[in-house]
Design an enzyme around this catalytic site. Structure first.
Site, PDB file in Angstrom:
ATOM      1  N   GLU A   1      -8.840  -0.952   1.162  1.00 47.02           N
ATOM      2  CA  GLU A   1      -8.385  -0.762   2.544  1.00 47.02           C
ATOM      3  C   GLU A   1      -9.183   0.300   3.286  1.00 47.02           C
ATOM      4  OE1 GLU A   1      -4.327   0.001   5.158  1.00 47.02           O
ATOM      5  OE2 GLU A   1      -4.197  -0.846   3.153  1.00 47.02           O
TER       6      GLU A   1
ATOM      7  N   GLU B   1      -3.851   1.491  -8.539  1.00 46.76           N
ATOM      8  CA  GLU B   1      -5.166   1.945  -8.057  1.00 46.76           C
ATOM      9  C   GLU B   1      -5.034   3.258  -7.286  1.00 46.76           C
ATOM     10  OE1 GLU B   1      -8.853   0.000  -5.598  1.00 46.76           O
ATOM     11  OE2 GLU B   1      -6.877  -0.054  -4.666  1.00 46.76           O
TER      12      GLU B   1
ATOM     13  N   GLN C   1       0.844  -1.201   0.000  1.00 47.08           N
ATOM     14  CA  GLN C   1       0.000   0.000   0.000  1.00 47.08           C
ATOM     15  C   GLN C   1       0.879   1.251   0.000  1.00 47.08           C
ATOM     16  OE1 GLN C   1      -2.374   2.510  -0.342  1.00 47.08           O
ATOM     17  NE2 GLN C   1      -3.799   1.019   0.548  1.00 47.08           N
TER      18      GLN C   1
END
Length: 291
Positions: free
Chosen positions: A92, A125, A51
């Site tokens: 998330e 993303e 992430q």
């Protein structure tokens, strides 16, 4: 099914735009719409290790929590099996929002993806959103370069960005950690940070970061201060004293001693000395009458 990201980061000289890749991902998502949604214990889910987002806006997570509480989860999160747990691939923020609501289970779709595919999806993303800070974006670029062994030029082509844009972001990672932290906390802007790159002394950089925060300087004010800070100081050159030979010093001292003796005898002798390029000039004025 072949991963859409394998073509995006695969070999070949043809650049593929982010837009086309996002459309392909969306197509894959539609094809997989019939995938089974399962309930997974929230305690068995871990965040994505790849992430790029390091700072989450708690206020927006709180807003998302209220929306989910009222309307439920419209889109399940996507996870993959990771040892005896599940790692988030996408979603998330939704996961954090549901955790705030103290949910014990969350709706999810389980995919079978490799580390490389998982990292690529998470990075790309997030790069499509404008919420990332410049440092988070730079770290995402760096990870994509390493994951796919790309050059900066190749990455820029595949992301549909200019090479200078990618290079400027990556250059921020050379700044000291405290400067990067200030960017992550949005205390200074990317342009502030780029101006600080010209300063090599970390102590000076730290001082400038504090000045930016205290005085709320815009970029132009910072740049003007840096110009004054790095401007060479003007120094006045001291006239060089010419070396005097021993013989000349003896001659000058002898003349001065003689004049001193004349003065002590009661005659008011006036003298004037002048140092020229070619000689020393001593003018002696002896009055005709005693004072």
């Amino acid at each position: 099914m072949k991963s859409p990201f394998s073509r995006f980061f695969g070999g070949g000289d043809k650049a593929v735009s982010v837009k086309s890749e996002v459309e392909e991902v969306e197509l894959v998502e539609k094809k997989k719409a019939a995938e089974e949604v399962v309930k997974i214990p929230i305690d068995e889910i871990i965040p994505n290790r790849f992430q790029p987002r390091t700072v989450f806006d708690e206020e927006k997570i709180e807003e998302l929590s209220r929306t989910i509480h009222t309307h439920g989860v419209i889109q399940p999160i996507v996870v993959r099996k990771f040892d005896d747990r599940y790692e988030i691939i996408a979603g998330e923020r939704r996961y954090r929002a549901m955790k705030k609501l103290n949910w014990t289970e969350v709706p999810a779709i389980v995919r079978n993806l490799s580390d490389k595919e998982t990292a690529s999806i998470a990075l790309i993303e997030n790069l499509q959103r404008e919420e990332l800070t410049a440092i988070e974006e730079a770290l995402a670029y760096q990870q994509l370069l390493e994951l796919h062994s790309l050059t900066q030029e190749a990455l820029a082509q595949r992301l549909g960005k200019g090479q200078s844009t990618v290079a400027n972001k990556l250059r921020l990672l050379k700044l000291p950690q405290f400067v990067q932290e200030a960017i992550l906390k949005r205390e200074i802007s990317e342009r502030h940070a780029r101006a600080l790159i010209s300063i090599k002394d970390p102590d000076v950089q730290r001082n400038l970061v504090e000045l930016i925060k205290e005085n709320e300087w815009n970029v132009r004010q910072l740049e003007e201060y840096i110009i004054q800070l790095t401007k060479p100081k003007e120094t006045k050159e001291k006239p060089k004293r010419k070396a005097i030979s021993k013989d000349i010093r003896i001659a000058l001292n002898t003349i001065k001693q003689s004049l001193s003796m004349v003065t002590k005898s009661g005659i008011n002798v006036k003298t004037e000395e002048e140092d020229t390029e070619e000689y020393y000039q001593i003018t002696v004025k002896i009055p005709k009458k005693k004072a």
